[in-house]
Design a protein around this motif. Structure first.
Motif, PDB file in Angstrom:
ATOM      1  N   SER A  12       0.826  -1.210   0.000  1.00 20.23           N
ATOM      2  CA  SER A  12       0.000   0.000   0.000  1.00 20.23           C
ATOM      3  C   SER A  12       0.859   1.258   0.000  1.00 20.23           C
ATOM      4  N   ALA A  13       1.990   1.218   0.685  1.00 20.79           N
ATOM      5  CA  ALA A  13       2.912   2.360   0.663  1.00 20.79           C
ATOM      6  C   ALA A  13       3.493   2.549  -0.728  1.00 20.79           C
ATOM      7  N   GLU A  14       3.822   1.460  -1.409  1.00 19.21           N
ATOM      8  CA  GLU A  14       4.379   1.551  -2.756  1.00 19.21           C
ATOM      9  C   GLU A  14       3.375   2.119  -3.750  1.00 19.21           C
ATOM     10  N   SER A  15       2.097   1.761  -3.591  1.00 21.26           N
ATOM     11  CA  SER A  15       1.084   2.245  -4.529  1.00 21.26           C
ATOM     12  C   SER A  15       0.569   3.627  -4.167  1.00 21.26           C
ATOM     13  N   GLY A  16       0.947   4.143  -3.004  1.00 16.93           N
ATOM     14  CA  GLY A  16       0.492   5.466  -2.594  1.00 16.93           C
ATOM     15  C   GLY A  16      -0.965   5.496  -2.177  1.00 16.93           C
ATOM     16  N   LEU A  17      -1.466   4.383  -1.695  1.00 23.29           N
ATOM     17  CA  LEU A  17      -2.862   4.257  -1.281  1.00 23.29           C
ATOM     18  C   LEU A  17      -3.091   5.003   0.021  1.00 23.29           C
ATOM     19  N   ALA A  18      -4.176   5.750   0.102  1.00 28.00           N
ATOM     20  CA  ALA A  18      -4.501   6.506   1.315  1.00 28.00           C
ATOM     21  C   ALA A  18      -4.845   5.545   2.455  1.00 28.00           C
ATOM     22  N   THR A  19      -4.458   5.911   3.653  1.00 28.36           N
ATOM     23  CA  THR A  19      -4.684   5.059   4.823  1.00 28.36           C
ATOM     24  C   THR A  19      -6.166   4.820   5.063  1.00 28.36           C
ATOM     25  N   ILE A  20      -6.994   5.824   4.861  1.00 31.54           N
ATOM     26  CA  ILE A  20      -8.435   5.670   5.081  1.00 31.54           C
ATOM     27  C   ILE A  20      -9.039   4.679   4.089  1.00 31.54           C
ATOM     28  N   THR A  21      -8.570   4.705   2.847  1.00 31.74           N
ATOM     29  CA  THR A  21      -9.049   3.746   1.838  1.00 31.74           C
ATOM     30  C   THR A  21      -8.635   2.335   2.205  1.00 31.74           C
ATOM     31  N   LEU A  22      -7.393   2.179   2.616  1.00 27.29           N
ATOM     32  CA  LEU A  22      -6.904   0.861   3.016  1.00 27.29           C
ATOM     33  C   LEU A  22      -7.690   0.332   4.212  1.00 27.29           C
TER      34      LEU A  22
END
Length: 165
Positions: A12-22
């Motif tokens: 998730s860090a590599e894809s730049g995914l927002a924490t709230i979405t995750l």
């Protein structure tokens, strides 16, 4: 921390995914994957060619491909695809040179799925493509089979010498 959580956070860090979405998608993902599964790729994507509206999250592990969908109206998370890797067929992907991204298509349960994965930069697209290639590449021909095929191949553009016949 188990292997799934460790690799999920790194992906998730590599894809730049927002924490709230995750945090919205993790309960659905956790139900479908084991704690010893290794996450190879986690990325947001959109459905190509219409279909269900909303944002999708694609998770690829060594054993499964899981996709969840967040509806636009109610922001509910629903499971879209939960498939073992061995049951996916006709998996194809192509990169788009003009915009960094990958279109992924596969067949599962006699239904064709197509998704567009947008990448922030070309290096991210390259990593996504590498993860797909590692997971879905077919076994290569053995060297003996390739040599036999070449020996039996007729090359019309090469003139045969008289002593070859």
């Amino acid at each position: 921390m188990d292997r799934f959580s460790r690799t999920l956070l790194a992906a998730s860090a590599e894809s730049g995914l927002a924490t709230i979405t995750l945090s919205r998608h993790v309960p659905s993902l956790r139900r479908n994957l084991r704690s010893d599964d290794e996450v190879l790729m986690l990325t947001p994507c959109l459905r190509s060619g219409g279909g269900f509206p909303g944002e999708f999250l694609l998770l690829l592990s060594k054993r499964r491909l899981v996709m969840t969908r967040q509806s636009k109206l109610l922001n509910r998370i629903r499971l879209s695809v939960d498939a073992p890797i061995s049951e996916l067929s006709d998996v194809k992907w192509s990169t788009e040179p003009s915009t960094p991204g990958i279109e992924v298509a596969f067949t599962y349960a006699e239904e064709r799925h197509r998704f567009w994965i947008s990448a922030q930069h070309s290096r991210h697209a390259w990593r996504l493509e590498a993860a797909l290639a590692r997971t879905f590449r077919r076994p290569l021909q053995s060297i003996a089979e390739a040599a036999l095929a070449l020996r039996n191949w007729d090359f019309p553009f090469i003139a045969k010498r008289p002593d070859d016949e």
